[in-house]
Design a protein around this motif. Structure first.
Motif, short mmCIF file in Angstrom:
data_model
loop_
_atom_site.label_atom_id
_atom_site.label_comp_id
_atom_site.label_asym_id
_atom_site.label_seq_id
_atom_site.Cartn_x
_atom_site.Cartn_y
_atom_site.Cartn_z
N PHE A 175 5.31 -19.95 13.70
CA PHE A 175 6.54 -19.25 13.30
C PHE A 175 6.88 -19.50 11.83
CE2 PHE A 175 7.19 -19.23 17.90
CZ PHE A 175 7.62 -17.93 18.11
N GLU A 176 5.93 -19.20 10.92
CA GLU A 176 6.25 -19.37 9.50
C GLU A 176 7.25 -18.34 9.00
OE1 GLU A 176 3.13 -21.71 7.06
OE2 GLU A 176 2.12 -19.89 7.76
N GLU A 177 7.35 -17.21 9.68
CA GLU A 177 8.46 -16.27 9.56
C GLU A 177 8.53 -15.47 8.26
OE1 GLU A 177 10.82 -15.49 12.12
OE2 GLU A 177 9.18 -16.48 13.14
N ASP A 178 8.55 -16.12 7.12
CA ASP A 178 8.70 -15.37 5.86
C ASP A 178 8.18 -16.20 4.70
OD1 ASP A 178 11.08 -16.80 4.37
OD2 ASP A 178 11.66 -16.65 6.48
N GLY A 179 7.92 -15.52 3.58
CA GLY A 179 7.47 -16.24 2.41
C GLY A 179 7.04 -15.31 1.30
N ILE A 180 6.63 -15.90 0.18
CA ILE A 180 6.14 -15.17 -0.99
C ILE A 180 4.87 -15.87 -1.44
CG2 ILE A 180 6.64 -14.37 -3.32
CD1 ILE A 180 9.62 -14.63 -2.66
N ASN A 181 3.81 -15.10 -1.71
CA ASN A 181 2.57 -15.74 -2.13
C ASN A 181 2.41 -15.72 -3.66
OD1 ASN A 181 1.39 -13.28 -2.92
ND2 ASN A 181 0.16 -13.08 -1.05
N GLU A 182 1.30 -16.27 -4.13
CA GLU A 182 1.11 -16.42 -5.58
C GLU A 182 0.93 -15.09 -6.30
OE1 GLU A 182 -3.15 -17.68 -6.77
OE2 GLU A 182 -2.87 -18.57 -4.76
N TYR A 183 0.68 -14.02 -5.58
CA TYR A 183 0.59 -12.68 -6.17
C TYR A 183 1.91 -11.91 -6.05
CZ TYR A 183 -4.37 -13.54 -6.67
OH TYR A 183 -5.59 -14.08 -7.04
N HIS A 184 2.97 -12.61 -5.73
CA HIS A 184 4.32 -12.05 -5.64
C HIS A 184 4.46 -11.04 -4.50
CE1 HIS A 184 5.19 -14.02 -9.47
NE2 HIS A 184 4.07 -13.50 -9.93
N VAL A 185 3.68 -11.23 -3.45
CA VAL A 185 3.85 -10.44 -2.24
C VAL A 185 4.77 -11.19 -1.30
CG1 VAL A 185 2.71 -9.36 -0.25
CG2 VAL A 185 1.54 -9.47 -2.46
N ALA A 186 5.80 -10.50 -0.82
CA ALA A 186 6.75 -11.10 0.12
C ALA A 186 6.55 -10.47 1.50
CB ALA A 186 8.19 -10.87 -0.35
N MET A 187 6.78 -11.27 2.52
CA MET A 187 6.61 -10.79 3.90
C MET A 187 7.66 -11.44 4.79
SD MET A 187 3.22 -11.17 6.31
CE MET A 187 3.24 -10.66 8.04
N ASP A 194 -1.04 -6.69 24.73
CA ASP A 194 -1.95 -7.72 25.21
C ASP A 194 -1.27 -9.08 25.04
OD1 ASP A 194 -3.98 -9.47 25.84
OD2 ASP A 194 -5.47 -8.52 24.56
N GLU A 195 -0.50 -9.46 26.04
CA GLU A 195 0.28 -10.69 25.94
C GLU A 195 -0.58 -11.94 25.96
OE1 GLU A 195 3.30 -10.62 28.91
OE2 GLU A 195 4.21 -8.76 28.17
N GLU A 196 -1.78 -11.84 26.48
CA GLU A 196 -2.66 -13.00 26.57
C GLU A 196 -3.37 -13.30 25.25
OE1 GLU A 196 -3.52 -15.27 29.09
OE2 GLU A 196 -1.65 -14.54 29.96
N GLU A 197 -3.88 -12.25 24.59
CA GLU A 197 -4.73 -12.48 23.42
C GLU A 197 -4.29 -11.72 22.17
OE1 GLU A 197 -8.74 -11.66 24.56
OE2 GLU A 197 -8.84 -13.33 25.95
N GLY A 198 -3.23 -10.92 22.24
CA GLY A 198 -2.77 -10.18 21.08
C GLY A 198 -1.96 -11.03 20.13
N ILE A 199 -1.79 -10.53 18.89
CA ILE A 199 -1.04 -11.26 17.89
C ILE A 199 0.46 -11.24 18.21
CG2 ILE A 199 -0.84 -9.28 16.31
CD1 ILE A 199 -1.13 -11.33 14.00
N LEU A 200 1.09 -12.36 18.03
CA LEU A 200 2.53 -12.54 18.23
C LEU A 200 3.23 -12.76 16.89
CD1 LEU A 200 2.24 -14.98 21.24
CD2 LEU A 200 3.66 -12.92 21.34
N GLU A 201 4.53 -12.66 16.91
CA GLU A 201 5.34 -12.95 15.73
C GLU A 201 4.97 -14.29 15.10
OE1 GLU A 201 10.04 -14.05 14.79
OE2 GLU A 201 9.51 -12.98 16.61
N GLU A 202 4.75 -15.30 15.92
CA GLU A 202 4.55 -16.65 15.41
C GLU A 202 3.35 -16.78 14.47
OE1 GLU A 202 2.13 -19.17 16.24
OE2 GLU A 202 0.92 -17.98 17.60
N ALA A 203 2.38 -15.85 14.58
CA ALA A 203 1.16 -15.97 13.80
C ALA A 203 1.10 -15.07 12.58
CB ALA A 203 -0.04 -15.68 14.70
N MET A 204 1.97 -14.08 12.50
CA MET A 204 1.77 -12.99 11.53
C MET A 204 1.76 -13.43 10.08
SD MET A 204 3.79 -9.83 13.31
CE MET A 204 3.31 -9.29 14.95
N VAL A 205 2.74 -14.20 9.65
CA VAL A 205 2.77 -14.65 8.26
C VAL A 205 1.55 -15.51 7.96
CG1 VAL A 205 3.97 -16.16 6.62
CG2 VAL A 205 5.25 -14.45 7.92
N THR A 206 1.19 -16.38 8.86
CA THR A 206 0.09 -17.32 8.66
C THR A 206 -1.25 -16.62 8.45
OG1 THR A 206 1.24 -18.90 10.09
CG2 THR A 206 -1.07 -19.35 9.61
N VAL A 207 -1.49 -15.53 9.16
CA VAL A 207 -2.81 -14.87 9.10
C VAL A 207 -2.83 -13.66 8.16
CG1 VAL A 207 -3.36 -15.68 11.43
CG2 VAL A 207 -2.43 -13.37 11.11
#
Length: 210
Positions: A85-97, A116-129
């Motif tokens: 759940f990293e939720e939000d952030g800004i990277n070194e190229y000034h992209v915010a999410m 796909d609740e078993e293997e699909g992407i969830l909110e908790e992973a989106m910022v990280t990946v």
């Protein structure tokens, strides 16, 4: 953001660069989590990581990631028991999410393309990946979209992206389908826990990604 009925909703705002006073592209979101649910502010350094694989602690979602990880900020939960759940952030190229604005899909859509609740992407992973691997907001949309198509999504969500020039809003409507809309430079959008993109021009590749 409590209302008169005592309910709460995540509320997002996206503002184009010609709609802000100083010409900035702005995105923001509040979170309707518990009042006593601490967040951390983290700064993640640029690094090279061989065999870089993400494995969710919330479900079985797993993905191999690029070896180069761009520096980025994030606000993870105080515990990773239920996921990062990293939720939000800004990277070194000034992209915010910002991820995510929780939403809902109806039974007819789910019958055709269920989450796909078993293997699909969830909110908790989106910022990280996504955030540490993109150089523009559009690249962020395209990367998350590709993950949804290939790995599936576990839930309906709205995700915000911005860089110095553009703001994008992406909505996940089913297990493998999404749509993203670029916010016009002279406009803004406010969204609260719902799928809001009503009309899609599939021929307009500059302003829509599907």
């Amino acid at each position: 953001m409590p209302n008169k009925l005592g309910r709460s909703s995540c509320t997002s705002i996206l503002i184009g660069k010609k709609a802000s006073i100083d010409g900035s592209v702005i995105i923001g979101r509040n979170e309707d989590a518990k009042t006593a649910w601490p967040k951390h502010l983290a700064f993640n350094q640029h690094q090279i990581k061989e065999n870089n694989t993400f494995r969710s602690k919330d479900n079985k979602f797993t993905i191999n990631l690029p070896t180069e990880i761009f520096a980025y900020s994030s606000t993870p939960e105080w515990t990773d028991k239920y996921g990062v759940f990293e939720e939000d952030g800004i990277n070194e190229y000034h992209v915010a999410m910002s991820a995510t604005e929780s939403a809902y899909a109806n039974d007819r859509v789910q019958a055709l393309d269920p989450f796909d609740e078993e293997e699909g992407i969830l909110e908790e992973a989106m910022v990280t990946v996504v955030l540490p691997y993109v150089k523009t907001a559009r690249e962020g949309v395209e990367r998350l979209g590709k993950i949804i198509e290939e790995h599936g999504a576990a839930e309906a969500d709205g995700i915000l992206f911005a860089d110095r020039d553009e703001a994008w809003y992406l909505e996940i409507g089913s297990g493998h389908h999404y749509v993203a809309r670029r916010i016009p430079d002279d406009s803004y959008a406010v969204v609260a826990n719902q799928l809001s993109i009503q009309e899609v021009d599939f021929s307009d590749k500059e302003n829509f990604i599907t």
